[in-house]
Write an enzyme that holds these catalytic residues in place. Sequence first.
Site, mmCIF file in Angstrom:
data_model
loop_
_atom_site.group_PDB
_atom_site.id
_atom_site.type_symbol
_atom_site.label_atom_id
_atom_site.label_comp_id
_atom_site.label_asym_id
_atom_site.label_seq_id
_atom_site.Cartn_x
_atom_site.Cartn_y
_atom_site.Cartn_z
ATOM 1 C CE LYS A 198 -3.729 2.273 2.490
ATOM 2 N NZ LYS A 198 -4.693 2.160 3.577
ATOM 3 C CE LYS A 251 -5.817 1.864 -0.906
ATOM 4 N NZ LYS A 251 -6.125 2.077 0.459
HETATM 5 C C1 PBG Z 1 -7.837 3.034 4.930
HETATM 6 C C2 PBG Z 1 -8.015 2.959 3.455
HETATM 7 C C3 PBG Z 1 -7.800 3.954 2.490
HETATM 8 C C4 PBG Z 1 -8.172 3.417 1.266
HETATM 9 C C5 PBG Z 1 -8.572 2.129 1.509
HETATM 10 N N1 PBG Z 1 -8.445 1.848 2.863
HETATM 11 C C6 PBG Z 1 -7.396 5.349 2.635
HETATM 12 C C7 PBG Z 1 -6.064 5.761 3.024
HETATM 13 O O1 PBG Z 1 -5.123 5.006 3.250
HETATM 14 O O2 PBG Z 1 -5.991 6.975 3.142
HETATM 15 C C8 PBG Z 1 -8.153 4.155 -0.050
HETATM 16 C C9 PBG Z 1 -9.079 3.623 -1.069
HETATM 17 C C10 PBG Z 1 -9.346 4.505 -2.227
HETATM 18 O O3 PBG Z 1 -8.739 5.571 -2.432
HETATM 19 O O4 PBG Z 1 -10.217 4.108 -3.000
HETATM 20 N N2 PBG Z 1 -6.563 3.041 5.382
HETATM 21 ZN ZN ZN Z 2 -6.211 3.804 7.505
#
Ligand code: PBG
Ligand code: ZN
Length: 328
Positions: A198, A251
């Site tokens: 991520k 992601k």
């Molecule tokens: C929570 C989370 C996020 C997303 C998914 N789970 C946001 C972040 O890390 O700020 C982002 C998903 C998206 O942008 O569609 N941590």
């Molecule tokens: Zn988060």
Amino acid sequence: MYPERRMRRLRRRRLLPLFAEHHLRPDQLIAPLFVDEGADAPVPIPSMPGHVRHSLGSITIATQQLFDSGIRAVLLFGVPLIKDAEASSAFDDTGVVQSAVRRIRESVPDMVVCTDVCACEYTDTGQCGIVGTSADGSLELQNDPSLVLMQRIAVSHARAGADIVAPSCMLDGMVGAIRAALDDAGHQETLIMAYSSKFASALYGPFRDAASSGCTSGDRTTYQINPANGREAFVESALDAAEGADVLMVKPAGPYLDVIARVRHLDLPVAAYQVSGEYAMIRAAAERGWLDERAAALESLVAIRRAGADLIITYFAQDMARWLAEGA
Ligand code: PBG
Ligand code: ZN
């Protein structure tokens, strides 16, 4: 003829479907859904046209519609009424996600229910866990206290009936800690889909509006991965695999196809998350008439499959299921 004629021979119009190397099917797509504890009816999300924050009443209807269109899994995000330093509504058995999971399991029992396990929607700081003062005096996400929080959240989701928990906080030891807690609580059958790669991406903007999960101060760069670092993402994913992850996630998706291809070699199912910003870019350009939405969305998703993703979490899930049924 000449051997160099072969490539276009393969592309004769009638033969094209025969030689397609990848296909998109609705059952490879996971639909993200937002459920808002304060909503009595669906609330449109301005930065994500076509998406809403569901109420506990409308979430089951939306899930049934997705199921009817061929989608077999949803990923739930909660928007709670109360935020505090401990993210206490995140692990409340009567919390918004737990309630939504129970209702969906009851009314659409064949839908696979995944839940996002993180604290950023539930903390008053908007950080993904417990914040404390680090050695240099600055406020930072505290790893081990946050792990305990994630264990509680994951167990409460499993208790409500979640099939798959998806921890997205990027703490060290996250997957191992959650696996142990689930097993201890008798949830050996609950899968972990780890947000392993991520990245600290600018493409989460529309989501943070949707889930009101933006940071009130600071950012997430001390736990999410630097977009420059593909090797580090692979190491992080390998660690999650070793700790017992059942599915590895990358992601965002489109700008990180090299990471998907690399993580593929770990031989676990790979999920890719086409995030809110990737969706918004295509949607916004389409609204202006600058892109053909259906063609651009299809190309973006097939490319993610080609890179090696088994599953794709995408805000296009419902539309794409319909487009595919129409013969896209
Ligand atoms: C929570 C989370 C996020 C997303 C998914 N789970 C946001 C972040 O890390 O700020 C982002 C998903 C998206 O942008 O569609 N941590
Ligand atoms: Zn988060």
